[in-house]
Design a protein around this motif. Structure first.
Motif, PDB file in Angstrom:
ATOM      1  N   GLN A  95       2.416 -10.511   3.184  1.00  0.00           N
ATOM      2  CA  GLN A  95       2.108 -11.122   4.462  1.00  0.00           C
ATOM      3  C   GLN A  95       2.021 -10.137   5.603  1.00  0.00           C
ATOM      4  O   GLN A  95       1.911 -10.537   6.741  1.00  0.00           O
ATOM      5  CB  GLN A  95       3.165 -12.178   4.809  1.00  0.00           C
ATOM      6  CG  GLN A  95       2.669 -13.591   4.621  1.00  0.00           C
ATOM      7  CD  GLN A  95       2.606 -13.964   3.160  1.00  0.00           C
ATOM      8  OE1 GLN A  95       2.955 -13.183   2.290  1.00  0.00           O
ATOM      9  NE2 GLN A  95       2.170 -15.170   2.875  1.00  0.00           N
ATOM     10  N   ASN A  96       2.063  -8.844   5.297  1.00  0.00           N
ATOM     11  CA  ASN A  96       1.998  -7.920   6.425  1.00  0.00           C
ATOM     12  C   ASN A  96       0.660  -7.977   7.139  1.00  0.00           C
ATOM     13  O   ASN A  96       0.551  -7.557   8.281  1.00  0.00           O
ATOM     14  CB  ASN A  96       2.333  -6.486   5.996  1.00  0.00           C
ATOM     15  CG  ASN A  96       1.656  -6.111   4.715  1.00  0.00           C
ATOM     16  OD1 ASN A  96       0.930  -6.908   4.134  1.00  0.00           O
ATOM     17  ND2 ASN A  96       1.883  -4.897   4.271  1.00  0.00           N
ATOM     18  N   ILE A 137      -2.083  -1.123   0.181  1.00  0.00           N
ATOM     19  CA  ILE A 137      -0.672  -0.764   0.088  1.00  0.00           C
ATOM     20  C   ILE A 137       0.055  -1.804  -0.741  1.00  0.00           C
ATOM     21  O   ILE A 137      -0.130  -2.994  -0.583  1.00  0.00           O
ATOM     22  CB  ILE A 137      -0.032  -0.704   1.485  1.00  0.00           C
ATOM     23  CG1 ILE A 137      -0.749   0.338   2.321  1.00  0.00           C
ATOM     24  CG2 ILE A 137       1.443  -0.365   1.395  1.00  0.00           C
ATOM     25  CD1 ILE A 137      -0.272   0.371   3.745  1.00  0.00           C
ATOM     26  N   ASP A 138       0.897  -1.316  -1.593  1.00  0.00           N
ATOM     27  CA  ASP A 138       1.666  -2.231  -2.406  1.00  0.00           C
ATOM     28  C   ASP A 138       2.966  -2.543  -1.682  1.00  0.00           C
ATOM     29  O   ASP A 138       3.823  -1.687  -1.523  1.00  0.00           O
ATOM     30  CB  ASP A 138       1.959  -1.567  -3.750  1.00  0.00           C
ATOM     31  CG  ASP A 138       2.721  -2.501  -4.665  1.00  0.00           C
ATOM     32  OD1 ASP A 138       3.553  -2.033  -5.437  1.00  0.00           O
ATOM     33  OD2 ASP A 138       2.480  -3.724  -4.567  1.00  0.00           O
ATOM     34  N   SER A 139       3.096  -3.732  -1.205  1.00  0.00           N
ATOM     35  CA  SER A 139       4.347  -4.030  -0.505  1.00  0.00           C
ATOM     36  C   SER A 139       4.982  -5.280  -1.080  1.00  0.00           C
ATOM     37  O   SER A 139       4.363  -6.063  -1.768  1.00  0.00           O
ATOM     38  CB  SER A 139       4.087  -4.212   0.988  1.00  0.00           C
ATOM     39  OG  SER A 139       3.339  -5.374   1.193  1.00  0.00           O
ATOM     40  N   ILE A 140       6.231  -5.418  -0.764  1.00  0.00           N
ATOM     41  CA  ILE A 140       7.015  -6.511  -1.327  1.00  0.00           C
ATOM     42  C   ILE A 140       6.456  -7.849  -0.887  1.00  0.00           C
ATOM     43  O   ILE A 140       6.368  -8.800  -1.644  1.00  0.00           O
ATOM     44  CB  ILE A 140       8.484  -6.389  -0.871  1.00  0.00           C
ATOM     45  CG1 ILE A 140       9.056  -5.071  -1.376  1.00  0.00           C
ATOM     46  CG2 ILE A 140       9.296  -7.550  -1.392  1.00  0.00           C
ATOM     47  CD1 ILE A 140      10.441  -4.794  -0.899  1.00  0.00           C
ATOM     48  N   ILE A 141       6.092  -7.910   0.391  1.00  0.00           N
ATOM     49  CA  ILE A 141       5.537  -9.171   0.866  1.00  0.00           C
ATOM     50  C   ILE A 141       4.103  -8.919   1.294  1.00  0.00           C
ATOM     51  O   ILE A 141       3.845  -8.061   2.127  1.00  0.00           O
ATOM     52  CB  ILE A 141       6.315  -9.687   2.080  1.00  0.00           C
ATOM     53  CG1 ILE A 141       7.793  -9.773   1.747  1.00  0.00           C
ATOM     54  CG2 ILE A 141       5.806 -11.035   2.506  1.00  0.00           C
ATOM     55  CD1 ILE A 141       8.599 -10.349   2.871  1.00  0.00           C
TER      56      ILE A 141
END
Lengths: 291, 327, 398
Positions: free
Chosen positions: A96-97, A90-94
């Motif tokens: 660190q998920n 998944i492309d996420s902003i952070i």
């Protein structure tokens, strides 16, 4: 003088147990750069498995070393496969998920165990739990010595595995550069699952060995996760030998700090060392050697 | 676009302002006050982490320092804890400077862990330094107002101020620098942006507001101790969850996240305010953990960040494959 | 942007709709009980809750409060003072209870007491022991149990009469309970002209206490006094055994040292260890033994002083409510001040002494682990079994 030696001995022995727990973490952090905040909880699950076998089948915890680590290996690999791997896509902003996912996993593990076993404090009584032998006036705790010895053995085994076997080399390759490893035909996904499983198994071994000298309750894992981090950073991420030394250094530093500064600040000693290492020796002890 | 969002913001503010006058129960007001406090903490964290890319695991430092600034006013300085509202922010900023000086040279996981460790050190020192902090016996003050209304409006004001300030900062030059640092610190440096300077600025604002929230907490709850205000799980990690579940890197993410998290926690703990069977409350922590896992797995960008995705689910429209050309 | 507005509107409306429900049970008198149901202290919370439930059944079977049913509303403070505070507020404002009870951890009790006093609703503390709780001159706060300064009273007379020590080492866990207990005991020792060679705190939950115990060994005190909520007690004794410490006596400050888990984990290291305690089932209080037996039969687990505190507290609450002119908080408070009754925990009457107000004054006792069982050994008049002293630790630990 006697006080100093006894403190030193106590520190070294506890360091052995710490090292086992740190070993698992250093693998996981070294290969996958995941901060596994569920590490202590994985250890806790292993301890409960050990307890169940002890309580209902009368099995000595040391025999459980053949049961709990493999069980946690499977659990760890499953966690990596179904919960952590998908996040990588998944492309996420952070990014660190992943860490937060491990927080959630830790919570679920703890609460599920609490649901089954309640918050009671469980103990495992063995004939050797408090066995000590005295050298002069210095007392040496036998279970901790055994844990120490086993930690060294397991490290040697891991070291050999990583250096000499093909799978082991694949693990190191994936740690160095995942994409390159994939191009070279290494099934990186499977390797990460293997690694997480191995890391969990190490934590399980640490837990099983810890049970005779400690006690068990659902929240037991938390503080050990922190210690595992400190050891990992101290020793150098991914360095198995580093983890042993890291564990020893932490154990001794805590002991000496507790005796000569204050018992209440014992945990702070570890934290301070942690920060100092991060700032002044970022590669950990490993950076000082070529291993 | 700007006018509409301001209108919505004002509308929301008005709704919240009216709420306590309509809802007479102190219990629900309390939940909202706590949620508003978390709006501040979550937004502050978001500024440093979501926008500037410095994921702090130690925001409890600022909260605790702010809370103790207020508490120590009463225990050691003999003045009202309300002075803590003025002291809390600057004291937290000082600790921020300290944190930044140590940690900003680190990247990625190392930074995360360092902030975590330093927060733990603060917690242990607070326990140990009994002469300054009363140790584990904590600081207890008699709250000034019996009614919750003054606290509610204060919290609402703080939340509005915080969100507005951050929104304004992000629209300014600083905002661009922060995002640049988040996206690629080295490239930003190469372009002449002093990463240390701007990371510090972000941290200053972030710690200021969090400290303010801490001082507010002291004055509102009337009781603090090191385990409560320097807590790793209940303050630092909660801040991260609030911002991430709401949507990191957005303005409205943390506020939405704050309300979701606070409401959800209390819903589970009280068995949906008593309407659900008992075992729900017994298993509240388990349910919460499961929720975290599910949320991160399927809504990695938070409610606000993944809003289109959620809306699509609702309207039963097939989600558009990313990168698909045409219409 | 429209989507945002719509969603927010729905959320807000939903919240407005959550108006408090009407009281589900008309005609019953509601009392709020705050205990730890989850978290570290859950074990004690469980014993107390079960005791409250047992007492409640009996009270209601005997006619309740002048014919009206008594209802206990339990809230979980999860062992944290901020949650305790919220729980208290919920009980007071949403559930509109006539008074509060419970209060296990000292920090949590302190927080609840603050809320009760501010809202002018009576709070009967049955376990929280920090002296400060009843030293604040809060007239709405009452305490059934002994304050932490009283815990070692029996120990003090035992030391003066039997052991006659010169030096004491104090080890305490860094919690409110431990900090306040150690401070009070140090003061008592100084009054008895005993030398306090060590007064050290430790973080609870540790694995290795040897650094601390090595220092104790070096200073060789006659008495080692330890305060621990939970399992640290067993590790402290196990490791003292490993290091071959040999003071004249080891004494625990209640809590962890009187739990069955202590002897389960520490095994022979628990043998001959003394502990302060607030109650024991063989004490000559009417109903004490019956309470113990009934609890064990009903719940298939042992009970101890915490359970007795809860059980008695329920009866004190019922008694006060029966005598109160009305269920208004001030009348209930007034009625509580006039309490003068006997319970399984002992006589209950709220007086002012030392710096405290609304405090029940009761003696404390000394128990000793003898061959795996906890026996009441001091004061002599109420002892169930004779104490074992002096102790040859080499023999005990073989």
């Amino acid at each position: 003088m006697e006080m100093f030696i006894q403190t030193l001995v106590a520190g070294i022995l506890i360091g052995g147990v710490y090292a086992l727990i740190g070993l698992g973490m250093t693998l996981i952090m070294g290969v996958m750069r995941i901060i596994n905040l569920a590490h202590g909880q994985l250890m806790m699950v292993a301890m409960y498995i050990t307890f169940v076998f002890y309580e209902f089948l009368g099995l000595d915890p040391y025999y459980c070393l053949l049961i709990a680590p493999p069980a946690l290996f499977l659990l760890g690999a499953a966690i990596q496969k179904y919960l952590l791997d998908p996040l990588l896509k998944i492309d996420s902003i952070i990014p660190q998920n992943q860490i937060l996912m491990t927080v959630g996993i830790g919570m679920v593990l703890t609460e599920t165990i609490r649901f089954i076993f309640h918050s009671d404090y469980k103990s495992v009584k063995t004939s050797y739990s408090s066995a000590t032998f005295m050298i002069g006036s210095i007392s040496w705790n036998v279970p901790m010595l055994v844990a120490f010895g086993l930690a060294v053995l397991i490290t040697a085994g891991l070291f050999f595995f990583l250096l000499k076997t093909d799978t082991g080399k694949s693990v190191r390759a994936t740690a160095q550069n995942k994409d390159a490893a994939m191009i070279l035909g290494i099934n990186a996904e499977w390797i990460t699952q293997l690694t997480y499983g191995l890391g969990a198994a190490m934590a399980a071994a640490g837990g099983t060995l810890l049970l005779p000298i400690y006690y068990l309750f659902p929240d037991v894992g938390g503080p050990f996760t922190l210690k595992a981090f400190i050891i990992t950073v101290l020793g150098g991420m991914g360095s198995t030998v580093g983890a042993i030394f890291g564990g020893l250094v932490l154990g001794v530093a805590e002991s000496l700090g507790a005796t000569y500064i204050s018992m209440a600040l014992k945990d702070a000693v570890g934290m301070v060392i942690f920060v100092l290492v991060l700032v002044f020796l970022p590669g950990g002890l490993k950076a000082l050697t070529k291993v | 676009m700007k006018k509409r969002s301001t209108l919505i913001a004002l509308g929301l503010f008005a709704l919240f302002a009216v709420f306590p006058l309509v809802e007479g129960s102190d219990y629900y007001r309390h939940i909202f006050i706590i949620a508003l406090m978390w709006v501040v903490i979550g937004s502050s964290w978001n500024l440093l982490a979501g926008y500037t890319g410095q994921i702090s695991f130690g925001h409890a430092i600022f909260f605790g320092v702010g809370a103790y600034s207020a508490g120590i006013c009463t225990t050691k300085l003999g003045i009202s804890a309300w002075w803590g509202m003025l002291l809390g922010g600057p004291m937290a900023m000082l600790s921020g400077l300290f944190l930044g000086w140590i940690c900003f040279r680190l990247r990625g996981s190392y930074f995360n862990l360092a902030t975590l460790a330093i927060a733990e050190v603060f917690r242990l020192v607070a326990i140990y330094w009994r002469n300054l902090t009363e140790g584990m016996q904590g600081i207890l003050i008699i709250t000034t107002f019996r009614s919750k209304l003054p606290y509610y409006f204060l919290a609402l004001g703080l939340a509005a101020l915080c969100v507005f300030s951050i929104s304004w900062i992000m629209k300014s030059k600083w905002g661009f620098y922060f995002i640049a640092i988040r996206e690629d610190q080295d490239a930003a440096e190469a372009l002449g942006i002093s990463s240390f300077r701007y990371k510090s600025l972000s941290l200053m604002v972030s710690s200021f507001f969090t400290g303010l929230a801490g001082a507010f907490y002291m004055n509102y709850m009337g009781f603090i101790d090191p385990e409560v205000v320097f807590s790793l799980y209940f303050i630092s990690i909660m801040a991260i969850l609030v911002a991430m579940i709401g949507g990191a890197g957005t303005i409205w993410g943390p506020p939405v996240g704050a309300f979701i998290m606070v409401l959800l926690q209390e819903l589970f703990r009280s068995s949906f305010f008593g309407y659900a069977p008992k075992w729900v409350s017994d298993a509240h922590a388990l349910a919460f953990g499961l929720l975290v896992i599910l949320a991160i797995r399927y809504m990695a960008n938070g409610v606000v960040g993944d809003f289109p995705k959620i809306l699509n689910l609702w309207t039963r429209k097939k989600p558009m494959p990313s990168g698909a050309g045409g219409d | 942007m429209k989507k945002y507005f719509g969603c927010v509107l729905i959320l807000t409306l939903a919240l407005f709709v959550l108006v408090p429900s009407v009281a589900l049970c008309q005609g019953s008198i509601k009392v709020g009980i705050i205990l730890p149901a989850t978290g570290e202290k859950a074990k004690f919370g469980e014993i107390e809750k079960k005791s409250f439930e047992m007492a409640l059944e009996e009270i209601n079977a005997a006619g309740g409060i002048n014919g009206k049913k008594l209802e206990f509303l339990y809230e979980d403070d999860t062992g944290r003072p901020d949650v305790a505070r919220s729980a208290a507020e919920k009980l007071l404002t949403k559930d509109e209870v006539v008074m509060l009870g419970g209060g296990y951890g000292s920090s949590e009790t302190f927080a609840i007491a603050g809320v009760a006093q501010q809202n002018r609703v009576p709070f009967l503390v049955n376990t929280g022991s920090d002296n400060k709780i009843t030293e604040m001159k809060w007239d709405y706060v009452f305490r059934l149990n002994q304050p932490v300064s009283a815990y070692p009273e029996a120990l003090e007379s035992f030391m003066t009469d039997v052991v006659k020590p010169q030096s004491v080492a104090i080890l305490y866990e860094n919690t409110n309970f431990g900090s306040s207990g150690s401070k009070e005991f140090q003061q008592s020792c100084e009054k008895l002209k005993l030398k306090v060679v060590m007064n050290e705190g430790y973080q609870s939950g540790g694995v290795d206490f040897k650094p601390l115990l090595v220092q104790v060994k070096q200073r060789n005190p006659d008495v080692v006094y330890m305060i621990s909520y939970l399992m640290d007690a067993s590790l402290l004794m196990k490791q003292s055994m490993e290091l071959k410490l040999s003071p004249k006596i080891f004494v625990g400050g209640g809590a962890g040292f009187t739990l069955p888990e202590f002897v389960q984990n520490a095994d022979k290291a628990a043998n001959m260890v003394y502990s302060a305690t607030l109650w024991y089932q063989t004490l000559p209080y009417p109903g004490a033994k019956e309470y113990y037996d009934k609890f064990v039969a009903r719940n298939n687990m042992p009970t101890e002083y915490h359970g007795a505190e809860a059980y008695s507290s329920a009866y004190v609450i019922a008694d006060a409510l029966k005598r109160a002119k009305s269920s208004a908080p001030d009348d209930v408070r007034e009625s509580l001040t006039k309490t003068d009754m006997m319970t399984v925990f002992g006589p209950v009457k709220f007086v002012a002494y030392d710096k405290m107000t609304n405090q029940n004054k009761l003696p404390t006792y000394l128990v000793q682990w003898i061959d795996g069982k906890l026996e009441l050994v001091w004061p002599k008049e109420t002892a169930a079994k004779p104490y074992v002293y002096p102790i040859d630790w080499q023999k005990v630990w073989k």
